[in-house]
Design a protein around this motif. Sequence first.
Motif, PDB file in Angstrom:
ATOM      1  N   TYR A  73      33.802  24.879  20.591  1.00 39.81           N
ATOM      2  CA  TYR A  73      33.379  25.110  19.221  1.00 39.81           C
ATOM      3  C   TYR A  73      33.824  23.926  18.381  1.00 39.81           C
ATOM      4  O   TYR A  73      34.643  23.099  18.813  1.00 39.81           O
ATOM      5  CB  TYR A  73      33.977  26.411  18.657  1.00 39.81           C
ATOM      6  CG  TYR A  73      35.467  26.565  18.901  1.00 39.81           C
ATOM      7  CD1 TYR A  73      36.404  25.960  18.055  1.00 39.81           C
ATOM      8  CD2 TYR A  73      35.937  27.318  19.968  1.00 39.81           C
ATOM      9  CE1 TYR A  73      37.773  26.091  18.283  1.00 39.81           C
ATOM     10  CE2 TYR A  73      37.291  27.448  20.215  1.00 39.81           C
ATOM     11  CZ  TYR A  73      38.204  26.842  19.364  1.00 39.81           C
ATOM     12  OH  TYR A  73      39.557  26.962  19.599  1.00 39.81           O
ATOM     13  N   GLU A  74      33.278  23.826  17.181  1.00 32.58           N
ATOM     14  CA  GLU A  74      33.673  22.771  16.245  1.00 32.58           C
ATOM     15  C   GLU A  74      34.258  23.414  14.988  1.00 32.58           C
ATOM     16  O   GLU A  74      33.888  24.536  14.617  1.00 32.58           O
ATOM     17  CB  GLU A  74      32.487  21.866  15.914  1.00 32.58           C
ATOM     18  CG  GLU A  74      31.919  21.184  17.163  1.00 32.58           C
ATOM     19  CD  GLU A  74      31.008  20.009  16.853  1.00 32.58           C
ATOM     20  OE1 GLU A  74      30.987  19.543  15.689  1.00 32.58           O
ATOM     21  OE2 GLU A  74      30.323  19.542  17.795  1.00 32.58           O
ATOM     22  N   LEU A  75      35.182  22.708  14.361  1.00 32.07           N
ATOM     23  CA  LEU A  75      35.900  23.217  13.198  1.00 32.07           C
ATOM     24  C   LEU A  75      35.335  22.627  11.914  1.00 32.07           C
ATOM     25  O   LEU A  75      35.096  21.413  11.828  1.00 32.07           O
ATOM     26  CB  LEU A  75      37.392  22.885  13.304  1.00 32.07           C
ATOM     27  CG  LEU A  75      38.118  23.423  14.536  1.00 32.07           C
ATOM     28  CD1 LEU A  75      39.568  22.928  14.549  1.00 32.07           C
ATOM     29  CD2 LEU A  75      38.090  24.954  14.566  1.00 32.07           C
ATOM     30  N   VAL A  76      35.152  23.480  10.926  1.00 32.04           N
ATOM     31  CA  VAL A  76      34.662  23.061   9.616  1.00 32.04           C
ATOM     32  C   VAL A  76      35.713  23.452   8.579  1.00 32.04           C
ATOM     33  O   VAL A  76      36.057  24.639   8.450  1.00 32.04           O
ATOM     34  CB  VAL A  76      33.312  23.728   9.279  1.00 32.04           C
ATOM     35  CG1 VAL A  76      32.830  23.297   7.895  1.00 32.04           C
ATOM     36  CG2 VAL A  76      32.275  23.398  10.341  1.00 32.04           C
ATOM     37  N   PHE A  77      36.224  22.476   7.835  1.00 30.50           N
ATOM     38  CA  PHE A  77      37.258  22.722   6.833  1.00 30.50           C
ATOM     39  C   PHE A  77      36.682  22.498   5.434  1.00 30.50           C
ATOM     40  O   PHE A  77      36.097  21.438   5.155  1.00 30.50           O
ATOM     41  CB  PHE A  77      38.450  21.778   7.037  1.00 30.50           C
ATOM     42  CG  PHE A  77      39.227  22.052   8.292  1.00 30.50           C
ATOM     43  CD1 PHE A  77      40.251  22.988   8.310  1.00 30.50           C
ATOM     44  CD2 PHE A  77      38.931  21.374   9.469  1.00 30.50           C
ATOM     45  CE1 PHE A  77      40.966  23.246   9.470  1.00 30.50           C
ATOM     46  CE2 PHE A  77      39.638  21.619  10.636  1.00 30.50           C
ATOM     47  CZ  PHE A  77      40.654  22.553  10.637  1.00 30.50           C
ATOM     48  N   VAL A  78      36.840  23.494   4.585  1.00 27.01           N
ATOM     49  CA  VAL A  78      36.446  23.382   3.181  1.00 27.01           C
ATOM     50  C   VAL A  78      37.697  23.523   2.328  1.00 27.01           C
ATOM     51  O   VAL A  78      38.496  24.448   2.517  1.00 27.01           O
ATOM     52  CB  VAL A  78      35.420  24.462   2.792  1.00 27.01           C
ATOM     53  CG1 VAL A  78      35.167  24.441   1.283  1.00 27.01           C
ATOM     54  CG2 VAL A  78      34.109  24.249   3.542  1.00 27.01           C
ATOM     55  N   GLY A  79      37.866  22.620   1.391  1.00 25.22           N
ATOM     56  CA  GLY A  79      39.062  22.578   0.538  1.00 25.22           C
ATOM     57  C   GLY A  79      39.490  21.132   0.398  1.00 25.22           C
ATOM     58  O   GLY A  79      38.827  20.216   0.905  1.00 25.22           O
ATOM     59  N   ASP A  80      40.596  20.915  -0.289  1.00 25.73           N
ATOM     60  CA  ASP A  80      41.085  19.551  -0.450  1.00 25.73           C
ATOM     61  C   ASP A  80      41.241  18.877   0.906  1.00 25.73           C
ATOM     62  O   ASP A  80      41.742  19.482   1.867  1.00 25.73           O
ATOM     63  CB  ASP A  80      42.436  19.547  -1.170  1.00 25.73           C
ATOM     64  CG  ASP A  80      42.320  20.037  -2.597  1.00 25.73           C
ATOM     65  OD1 ASP A  80      41.207  19.988  -3.150  1.00 25.73           O
ATOM     66  OD2 ASP A  80      43.350  20.461  -3.159  1.00 25.73           O
TER      67      ASP A  80
END
Length: 398
Positions: free
Chosen positions: A249-256
């Motif tokens: 799977y791949e990771l998606v980060f939202v935020g600073d």
Amino acid sequence: MSRGGESPERPLRVLIVSHYFPPHVGGIENVAHQQARQLARCGVDVTVLTSGSMRGPDPVSDADGFRVVRVPAWNGFERRLGVPFPVFSPSLLRQAGRWAGWADIVHVHDSFYLSSWAAGLAAAIRRTPLVMTQHVAMVDHPATLVRWVQSAVYATAGRALLRRSRHTAVLNSSVASFVRDLGAPEDAVVHLPNGVDRERFRPAATPAEKVRLRERWGLPADAVLVLFVGRPVSKKGYDILLDAASTEYELVFVGDKPTRAVPRDGVHHLGPMDPTELAEVYRACDIFALPSTAEGFPLTVQEAMASGLPVVTTDDAGYAPYALDRSLLALVERNADAVRAVLRQLASDTGRCAAMSAYSVAYAARHFSWSAHVEHLLRLYGETRGATPGAVAWEVCR
């Protein structure tokens, strides 16, 4: 701005106090924003007191039917240490006194912040009833100094605020025990779940919509995408999830974005987003993961469920009041191995993912209502004042 000679026909006046407020990204400020919007819709006269830029006081602004008063504040602790603790200018005391005198109710978000202490003091001096929302208990921060400061603050200013508050709203049983241990009266502690804007946070209507949104945000069309929403700090479990990376799977980060982020295959940092953009990314992803600590029932988990995502988050005894089905919402140990194991299983099990997705949507529809939240809040305000909320016309919110 005194309350002398108030008319029973005058709208209820509420001062909401939050250390941060949008466009700053975070759970507390999002809850405070929704409360302000929903209360204003119900005819309440709302003012928000929060932090602003050190460049100088921002003019009082009106948005969505309420005022926002921003006091200059230095935000270096968050930028340098990841600790969201704005240091306000001395004008905070003047503004808190002014608006506490105007208000019928002062509603403070969390007892840890300078804005809360100033508003609590001003409410005491002005004899304005105080209501609180305590979002978290002690956070197991990796820095010894931060843990010591937390203990000292909660044992002093936090304890004083909680003892004076007429009602203290909490999100789970762990926080309820925490505030009672600090001296909040037993009958003053109430369980008050947050709501979710389910028109905005919803599942993708079709597979084509998901593909289109992935293209818009530069995400791979054919990968299993695991979404994280929050600041890149230990409390949120950012490092744990990063360590749980896998080729499946791949990771998606939202935020600073982290200050020292190293580009890695299968890891996407999209940066901070407004709610409309964030809702699109929820719909573009497949699984939500948040290995955080001492978070109550985070608003991001609720948004993910409303968006139809299977949820993987930290096991916490405080979730007991929510009666969650552990077979359909993954509550795991807070370490990379445990998180990786369940994410790998979900990435290869479309049937379980579909069942968890359906559960998330159904649970959110039953339990995450801002209108029910604000109806409860208005009842608390009425009890706090010893009367019904006066001219507030609740039926306009229906």
